[in-house]
Design an enzyme around this catalytic site. Structure first.
Site, PDB file in Angstrom:
ATOM      1  N   ASP A   1       0.812  -1.219   0.000  1.00  0.00           N
ATOM      2  CA  ASP A   1       0.000   0.000   0.000  1.00  0.00           C
ATOM      3  C   ASP A   1       0.844   1.267   0.000  1.00  0.00           C
ATOM      4  O   ASP A   1       2.056   1.214   0.237  1.00  0.00           O
ATOM      5  CB  ASP A   1      -0.949  -0.007   1.222  1.00  0.00           C
ATOM      6  CG  ASP A   1      -0.284  -0.554   2.485  1.00  0.00           C
ATOM      7  OD1 ASP A   1       0.950  -0.515   2.570  1.00  0.00           O
ATOM      8  OD2 ASP A   1      -0.997  -1.035   3.375  1.00  0.00           O
TER       9      ASP A   1
ATOM     10  N   ASN B   1      -7.415  -3.677  14.309  1.00  0.00           N
ATOM     11  CA  ASN B   1      -8.799  -3.951  13.900  1.00  0.00           C
ATOM     12  C   ASN B   1      -8.885  -5.100  12.890  1.00  0.00           C
ATOM     13  O   ASN B   1      -9.922  -5.320  12.282  1.00  0.00           O
ATOM     14  CB  ASN B   1      -9.437  -2.687  13.309  1.00  0.00           C
ATOM     15  CG  ASN B   1      -8.704  -2.218  12.047  1.00  0.00           C
ATOM     16  OD1 ASN B   1      -7.757  -2.865  11.607  1.00  0.00           O
ATOM     17  ND2 ASN B   1      -9.139  -1.116  11.476  1.00  0.00           N
TER      18      ASN B   1
ATOM     19  N   HIS C   1      -7.100  -5.395  10.061  1.00  0.00           N
ATOM     20  CA  HIS C   1      -6.839  -5.092   8.644  1.00  0.00           C
ATOM     21  C   HIS C   1      -5.541  -5.740   8.156  1.00  0.00           C
ATOM     22  O   HIS C   1      -4.632  -6.003   8.938  1.00  0.00           O
ATOM     23  CB  HIS C   1      -6.865  -3.578   8.352  1.00  0.00           C
ATOM     24  CG  HIS C   1      -5.692  -2.791   8.852  1.00  0.00           C
ATOM     25  ND1 HIS C   1      -5.793  -1.478   9.255  1.00  0.00           N
ATOM     26  CD2 HIS C   1      -4.375  -3.103   8.988  1.00  0.00           C
ATOM     27  CE1 HIS C   1      -4.616  -1.024   9.608  1.00  0.00           C
ATOM     28  NE2 HIS C   1      -3.722  -2.001   9.464  1.00  0.00           N
TER      29      HIS C   1
ATOM     30  N   GLU D   1      -9.575  -2.348   5.385  1.00  0.00           N
ATOM     31  CA  GLU D   1     -10.191  -2.145   6.694  1.00  0.00           C
ATOM     32  C   GLU D   1     -11.411  -3.064   6.844  1.00  0.00           C
ATOM     33  O   GLU D   1     -11.919  -3.595   5.849  1.00  0.00           O
ATOM     34  CB  GLU D   1     -10.625  -0.678   6.814  1.00  0.00           C
ATOM     35  CG  GLU D   1      -9.479   0.327   6.672  1.00  0.00           C
ATOM     36  CD  GLU D   1      -8.590   0.409   7.913  1.00  0.00           C
ATOM     37  OE1 GLU D   1      -8.476  -0.581   8.653  1.00  0.00           O
ATOM     38  OE2 GLU D   1      -7.983   1.475   8.121  1.00  0.00           O
TER      39      GLU D   1
END
Ligand code: F6R
Length: 261
Positions: free
Chosen positions: A67, A139, A141, A146
């Site tokens: 990313d 979380n 990801h 996400e």
């Protein structure tokens, strides 16, 4: 899924480095998928050590990062390109022209879609990714996929969640612009890699690790998609393993494997 629980973050880093080195030494033209963040930094250090002591060369290696932040130029200290140069590429013999990150500097949506598509094409043209290194967000990801990301997603624009923005705040100076958008490989893009290696260390990752390994397959925990992969290894330290219900079983499995090897 192979779950390997090691004593310390240092052991996790060494394991990751050894896996990277083995892959590069085994292939004629190895293709690595790489990650940024705090977790892989120690592993990159160990890889650099191996290069400096002539245990590996990256002259033929091609890399694709997961990313990149949108709207940040490559030379910016907060760009993932800058991170990769600083933590790995500048210290090994990889030609920089063989290292790729999603082209995210533009703020033009059409251009970003085009870049995302080109990134997928470039991965295909390189013959796919041999080994994809991953971290995991608190979380759940992976990359910047996400919670609620489609399990079939491909490289695209993603809005970062509040929890990710909060977790990454520590990396930005007071008042410094923190991007809220990124171009990220999709979950399906990641699953197409031939081998996945996910690293997690520290107690803040324990819940996400539990959801990934022992929870249901769900877009609410994007990392749970690794359950679908045929060659996914999760390497974690004892703190990150703390919430795993079947911890003893994973340790037992590794003992049995050692007998085989
Ligand atoms: C970074 C990336 C992210 C990180 C994750 C964990 O390229 O893909 O998914 O791996 O946010 O970050 P750290 O390692 O900083 O906890």
């Amino acid at each position: 899924m192979r779950v390997i629980i090691l004593d310390s973050a240092k052991d996790v880093a060494q394991f990751a480095a050894n896996t990277i080195i083995d892959t590069v030494n085994r292939k004629m033209r190895p293709t690595l998928g790489l990650a940024t963040g705090s977790t892989p930094i120690e592993a990159y250090r160990a890889v650099i050590d191996a290069y400096k002591t002539n245990r590996v060369s990256f002259a033929q290696t091609v890399t694709f990062n997961l990313d990149e932040y949108i709207g940040i130029k490559e030379e910016h200290v907060q760009s993932y390109r800058y991170f990769m140069n600083q933590h790995l590429f500048n210290h090994i013999d990889i030609p920089l022209s063989n290292t790729f990150l999603p082209g995210a500097a533009s703020l033009n949506e059409a251009q970003l879609h085009k870049n995302a598509h080109q990134y997928e094409e470039a991965i295909k043209k390189a013959g796919g990714i041999d080994l994809q290194l991953l971290g995991i967000g608190k979380n759940g990801h992976i990359g910047f996929n996400e919670p609620t990301s489609s399990l079939r997603s491909r490289t695209r624009i993603k809005s970062l969640s509040e929890s990710t923005i909060e977790a990454n705040k520590r990396l930005f100076k007071n008042g410094e612009y923190q991007p809220r958008l990124a171009l990220t490989m999709g979950i399906e893009t990641i699953l197409e890699s031939r081998q996945l290696l996910l690293l997690a260390t520290g107690s803040t990752k324990a819940n996400a690790v539990k959801d990934m390994v022992e929870g249901p397959l769900t877009a609410m925990c994007p990392a749970s998609a690794l359950q679908l992969h045929q060659d996914a290894t999760i390497v974690i330290d004892s703190e990150a393993a703390d919430k795993l219900v079947m911890k003893d079983y994973y340790l037992w499995c590794e003992q049995q494997r050692q007998d085989l090897e």
